[in-house]
Design a protein around this motif. Structure first.
Motif, mmCIF file in Angstrom:
data_model
loop_
_atom_site.group_PDB
_atom_site.id
_atom_site.type_symbol
_atom_site.label_atom_id
_atom_site.label_comp_id
_atom_site.label_asym_id
_atom_site.label_seq_id
_atom_site.Cartn_x
_atom_site.Cartn_y
_atom_site.Cartn_z
ATOM 1 N N SER A 77 0.817 -1.214 0.000
ATOM 2 C CA SER A 77 0.000 0.000 0.000
ATOM 3 C C SER A 77 0.851 1.265 0.000
ATOM 4 O O SER A 77 0.317 2.377 0.036
ATOM 5 C CB SER A 77 -0.929 0.007 1.223
ATOM 6 N N GLU A 78 2.170 1.098 -0.051
ATOM 7 C CA GLU A 78 3.080 2.262 -0.050
ATOM 8 C C GLU A 78 3.243 2.801 -1.468
ATOM 9 O O GLU A 78 3.411 2.045 -2.417
ATOM 10 C CB GLU A 78 4.449 1.847 0.505
ATOM 11 N N ASN A 79 3.209 4.108 -1.604
ATOM 12 C CA ASN A 79 3.383 4.751 -2.910
ATOM 13 C C ASN A 79 4.858 5.086 -3.111
ATOM 14 O O ASN A 79 5.359 6.078 -2.576
ATOM 15 C CB ASN A 79 2.523 6.012 -2.977
ATOM 16 N N PHE A 80 5.576 4.252 -3.864
ATOM 17 C CA PHE A 80 7.000 4.499 -4.107
ATOM 18 C C PHE A 80 7.375 4.003 -5.496
ATOM 19 O O PHE A 80 6.632 3.259 -6.140
ATOM 20 C CB PHE A 80 7.857 3.809 -3.036
ATOM 21 N N ASP A 81 8.565 4.427 -5.960
ATOM 22 C CA ASP A 81 8.992 4.140 -7.329
ATOM 23 C C ASP A 81 10.084 3.086 -7.433
ATOM 24 O O ASP A 81 10.145 2.360 -8.430
ATOM 25 C CB ASP A 81 9.503 5.424 -7.990
ATOM 26 N N VAL A 82 10.974 3.015 -6.455
ATOM 27 C CA VAL A 82 12.148 2.155 -6.581
ATOM 28 C C VAL A 82 12.545 1.575 -5.225
ATOM 29 O O VAL A 82 12.445 2.240 -4.188
ATOM 30 C CB VAL A 82 13.334 2.946 -7.199
ATOM 31 N N LEU A 83 12.996 0.333 -5.243
ATOM 32 C CA LEU A 83 13.529 -0.324 -4.053
ATOM 33 C C LEU A 83 15.052 -0.243 -4.088
ATOM 34 O O LEU A 83 15.674 -0.431 -5.142
ATOM 35 C CB LEU A 83 13.117 -1.794 -4.013
ATOM 36 N N ILE A 84 15.656 0.017 -2.939
ATOM 37 C CA ILE A 84 17.109 0.022 -2.806
ATOM 38 C C ILE A 84 17.493 -1.013 -1.753
ATOM 39 O O ILE A 84 17.006 -0.949 -0.619
ATOM 40 C CB ILE A 84 17.642 1.409 -2.393
ATOM 41 N N ALA A 85 18.327 -1.958 -2.137
ATOM 42 C CA ALA A 85 18.780 -3.000 -1.211
ATOM 43 C C ALA A 85 20.220 -2.730 -0.817
ATOM 44 O O ALA A 85 21.081 -2.505 -1.676
ATOM 45 C CB ALA A 85 18.668 -4.370 -1.868
ATOM 46 N N VAL A 86 20.509 -2.746 0.489
ATOM 47 C CA VAL A 86 21.880 -2.553 0.963
ATOM 48 C C VAL A 86 22.247 -3.680 1.930
ATOM 49 O O VAL A 86 21.488 -4.006 2.831
ATOM 50 C CB VAL A 86 22.076 -1.180 1.649
ATOM 51 N N GLY A 87 23.405 -4.288 1.698
ATOM 52 C CA GLY A 87 23.847 -5.353 2.590
ATOM 53 C C GLY A 87 24.539 -6.471 1.849
ATOM 54 O O GLY A 87 25.159 -6.265 0.803
#
Length: 366
Positions: A82-92
């Motif tokens: 339900s979150e309005n976002f454009d891109v996922l960023i993965a760190v680790g």
């Protein structure tokens, strides 16, 4: 034919984190960060600043959950649906990447991967390795995607504990030993033969620069050897899986790794370290000469890879535990890539023999 060789774009530079927003900008103005706790602590401040400079808001920063498990993947998918976002960023590290690749697949979102260690090729493959919530291997999932962009800051890798880089060497070594074995079952093609050629070059690269790169990491000195090894572990290694696909991806070394994860004592040993021992057991299973195994162990001694069960936290196994190891290991998907049928007894015999040779080498070196 469908081939996913790896990420659409790979960028590696010292200090890259401060300019990350310039690269992420093309995916939109609203980002969500998912990663490990330590990785987010290292990356989030500078990343948020760089994103802000490009007019990108970091809407959420989430812990991935500690394991690449269905529980954590489902939780994150539900949380972000339900979150309005454009891109996922993965760190680790690798488990973060596998988790977020699966989340990005389900949510159908662009993925930017920012590895903070060079321990596996997870960022450069379209598959996700899934574990139970307790860390026991479960399956290789195809419900995953390769990142659109991989950003590697050499300074972050340089300042990570050097044992991660050593584990990366172990995981990358397996590309040669497993692909040259599993390809025997496949019909030769231009694509899978390219995978073998890359794997062979990777092996020679590791032999040439492995020790120097580890020393660079230990002394916190950024050298060409270290940056070459970072690229080899993170990107080039993944391209072997990309070109090879199911024809030549993994075999007994990774199956033995997965089988050994049933023992909690080994959970403090990193993926690539266990895989490195799995290579020794695979060689024994293939019936290669003892001297060849010892030669590889000599290289392990140079770079710091484990070559006995005890070095990985397993002091002894009961007869029932040996039996369980053999029975579980032959059910792992990777084992089916061996060019001959493998029985539980073969697994037990090869692991025992690798451990025996390793202990002989340990005694001699001490």
């Amino acid at each position: 034919m469908k081939v996913t060789v790896g990420p659409a774009q790979y960028v590696r530079n010292a200090g890259l984190l401060s300019n990350a927003g310039l690269y992420i900008n093309k995916f939109g103005k609203r980002a969500v960060l998912i990663g490990g706790n330590i990785s987010r602590e290292i990356v989030e401040g500078p990343l948020r600043k760089s994103l802000s400079e490009q007019g990108i808001s970091l809407k959420q920063s989430l812990w991935y959950g500690g394991e690449s498990s269905e529980t954590n993947i489902d939780r994150l998918v539900e949380q972000l649906s339900s979150e309005n976002f454009d891109v996922l960023i993965a760190v680790g590290g690798g488990k973060v990447m596998d988790t977020v690749k699966a989340v990005a697949y389900q949510l159908d979102k662009p993925l930017v991967a920012m590895p903070t260690i060079a321990a596996t090729c997870a960022v450069a493959t379209p598959i996700a390795i899934l574990y139970s919530d307790e860390g026991e291997f479960l399956e290789i999932s195809r419900k995953s995607k390769a990142p659109e962009l991989v950003l590697v800051d050499s300074h972050i890798i340089l300042n990570a504990p050097f044992r991660y880089l050593i584990a990366g060497i172990g995981d990358t070594l397996a590309k040669w030993f497993e692909t040259k074995c599993s390809i025997k079952k496949a019909v030769p093609t231009a694509i899978n033969q390219t995978a073998i050629a890359i794997a062979g070059q990777l092996y020679h690269t590791l032999l040439q620069i492995g020790q120097e790169a580890v020393t660079s990491n230990q002394t916190k000195t950024l050298t060409k050897e270290l940056e070459d090894l970072i690229d080899a572990v993170i990107l080039v290694s993944g391209s072997v899986s990309g070109y090879g696909g199911d024809d030549c991806r993994t075999a007994a070394a990774h199956a033995i790794y997965s089988g050994l994860t049933i023992f909690p004592d080994i959970h403090q040993t990193y993926h690539g370290e266990i895989v490195a021992f799995g290579i020794l057991a695979q060689l024994c299973m293939e019936g290669v000469g003892e001297e060849e195994v010892k030669t590889l162990i000599s290289y392990y001694q140079e770079v710091g890879l484990p070559f006995t069960l005890k070095q990985m936290g397993i002091s002894s196994l009961t007869d029932d535990q040996w039996k369980e190891l053999g029975e579980i290991t032959v059910t792992i998907e990777d084992m089916a890539n061996m060019p001959f049928e493998v029985t539980p007894e073969m697994v037990i015999t090869s692991v025992r023999r690798a451990d025996e040779i390793g202990n002989e080498m340990f005694v001699v070196s001490n």
